[in-house]
Design an enzyme around this catalytic site. Structure first.
Site, PDB file in Angstrom:
ATOM      1  N   GLY A 294     -35.417 -23.223  31.684  1.00 36.94           N
ATOM      2  CA  GLY A 294     -34.491 -22.925  32.769  1.00 36.94           C
ATOM      3  C   GLY A 294     -33.145 -23.628  32.730  1.00 36.94           C
ATOM      4  O   GLY A 294     -32.144 -23.074  33.161  1.00 36.94           O
TER       5      GLY A 294
ATOM      6  N   ASP B  87     -33.029 -26.991  36.066  1.00 31.52           N
ATOM      7  CA  ASP B  87     -32.352 -25.811  36.621  1.00 31.52           C
ATOM      8  C   ASP B  87     -32.398 -25.838  38.148  1.00 31.52           C
ATOM      9  O   ASP B  87     -31.392 -25.658  38.821  1.00 31.52           O
ATOM     10  CB  ASP B  87     -32.977 -24.509  36.077  1.00 31.52           C
ATOM     11  CG  ASP B  87     -34.501 -24.434  36.269  1.00 31.52           C
ATOM     12  OD1 ASP B  87     -35.126 -25.446  36.675  1.00 31.52           O
ATOM     13  OD2 ASP B  87     -35.071 -23.358  35.998  1.00 31.52           O
TER      14      ASP B  87
ATOM     15  N   ASP C 187     -37.444 -27.395  43.424  1.00 28.89           N
ATOM     16  CA  ASP C 187     -37.972 -26.588  44.524  1.00 28.89           C
ATOM     17  C   ASP C 187     -39.039 -27.423  45.250  1.00 28.89           C
ATOM     18  O   ASP C 187     -38.707 -28.216  46.130  1.00 28.89           O
ATOM     19  CB  ASP C 187     -38.531 -25.301  43.896  1.00 28.89           C
ATOM     20  CG  ASP C 187     -39.049 -24.313  44.919  1.00 28.89           C
ATOM     21  OD1 ASP C 187     -38.887 -24.545  46.120  1.00 28.89           O
ATOM     22  OD2 ASP C 187     -39.635 -23.284  44.508  1.00 28.89           O
TER      23      ASP C 187
ATOM     24  N   THR D 141     -42.471 -30.451  39.524  1.00 25.80           N
ATOM     25  CA  THR D 141     -42.115 -30.533  38.103  1.00 25.80           C
ATOM     26  C   THR D 141     -41.333 -31.809  37.829  1.00 25.80           C
ATOM     27  O   THR D 141     -41.672 -32.580  36.921  1.00 25.80           O
ATOM     28  CB  THR D 141     -41.275 -29.303  37.677  1.00 25.80           C
ATOM     29  OG1 THR D 141     -41.981 -28.118  38.019  1.00 25.80           O
ATOM     30  CG2 THR D 141     -40.981 -29.318  36.188  1.00 25.80           C
TER      31      THR D 141
ATOM     32  N   ASP E 143     -35.165 -17.626  35.588  1.00 29.22           N
ATOM     33  CA  ASP E 143     -35.808 -16.342  35.276  1.00 29.22           C
ATOM     34  C   ASP E 143     -36.586 -15.772  36.443  1.00 29.22           C
ATOM     35  O   ASP E 143     -36.924 -16.466  37.402  1.00 29.22           O
ATOM     36  CB  ASP E 143     -36.793 -16.529  34.117  1.00 29.22           C
ATOM     37  CG  ASP E 143     -38.064 -17.262  34.568  1.00 29.22           C
ATOM     38  OD1 ASP E 143     -37.933 -18.359  35.162  1.00 29.22           O
ATOM     39  OD2 ASP E 143     -39.173 -16.738  34.365  1.00 29.22           O
TER      40      ASP E 143
END
Ligand code: IMP
Length: 175
Positions: free
Chosen positions: A43, A99, A102, A106, A158
């Site tokens: 990303g 990227d 959220d 991660t 993506d």
């Protein structure tokens, strides 16, 4: 693609300006320090390429490929890291380039893994910050844009592995 994602959510021009500002801030903050900038693929690929070119320091670069189980809906998530670093980060300052942050899972997982290599510091730089769905407390030092709880594609991001090559950020259109 243009038909589905007609109108940019963030334009290329706005992105160029903001990324230049981030580069200036990072260059200032890490002046005289050894910095390894780590891009989280896939990303962050496009953001990373733009960002490192506006950091005016002799940085090292490395990459991790990471992925989660999550899709546009929000099922539970596990983070999988597919690669290892090729550079030593012990005694170096690390900037992890994402990227989008959220849930934060991660970033949190990657930071915990990177700490095992004993760097001097680890900070996060993300193109987008989507705090509405945050599940873990995460300090994100450098943010390109804060976004509302929308699904965004383009510029590396993506939907089912497509649309990463869209040259701007677009809101996922359900039509
Ligand atoms: P987190 O672990 O929930 O913070 O999710 C981070 C990852 O989820 C990102 O690196 C993206 O791959 C993916 N993701 C989260 N929100 C979006 C979005 O709006 N568009 C595309 N990918 C997203």
């Amino acid at each position: 693609m243009a038909k589905i994602f007609g109108k940019p959510y963030v334009t290329q021009e706005a992105m160029r300006t903001r990324i230049r500002e981030l580069g200036q801030q990072i260059s200032h903050d890490y002046q005289g320090k050894d910095l390894v900038v780590i891009g989280v693929l896939k990303g962050a690929c496009i953001f990373f390429a733009d960002l490192v070119r506006v950091i005016q320091l002799p940085i090292q670069m490395d990459f991790l490929i990471a992925s989660g189980t999550k899709k546009a809906g929000r099922p539970p998530k596990m983070v999988k890291v597919w690669t290892e670093l090729t550079e030593k980060i012990a005694k170096q300052h690390v900037l992890l380039v994402e990227d989008i942050v959220d849930s934060g899972l991660t970033a949190k997982f990657l930071v915990s893994q990177l700490h095992k290599h004993k760097p001097v510091s680890i900070e996060i730089c993300t193109l987008l910050d989507k705090p509405a769905y945050r599940e873990v407390a995460m300090k994100v030092k450098y943010v390109g844009f804060e976004v509302p709880p929308l699904y965004i594609v383009g510029y590396g991001l993506d939907f089912e592995q497509k649309y990463r090559n869209l040259p701007y950020l677009a809101k996922m259109d359900s039509k």
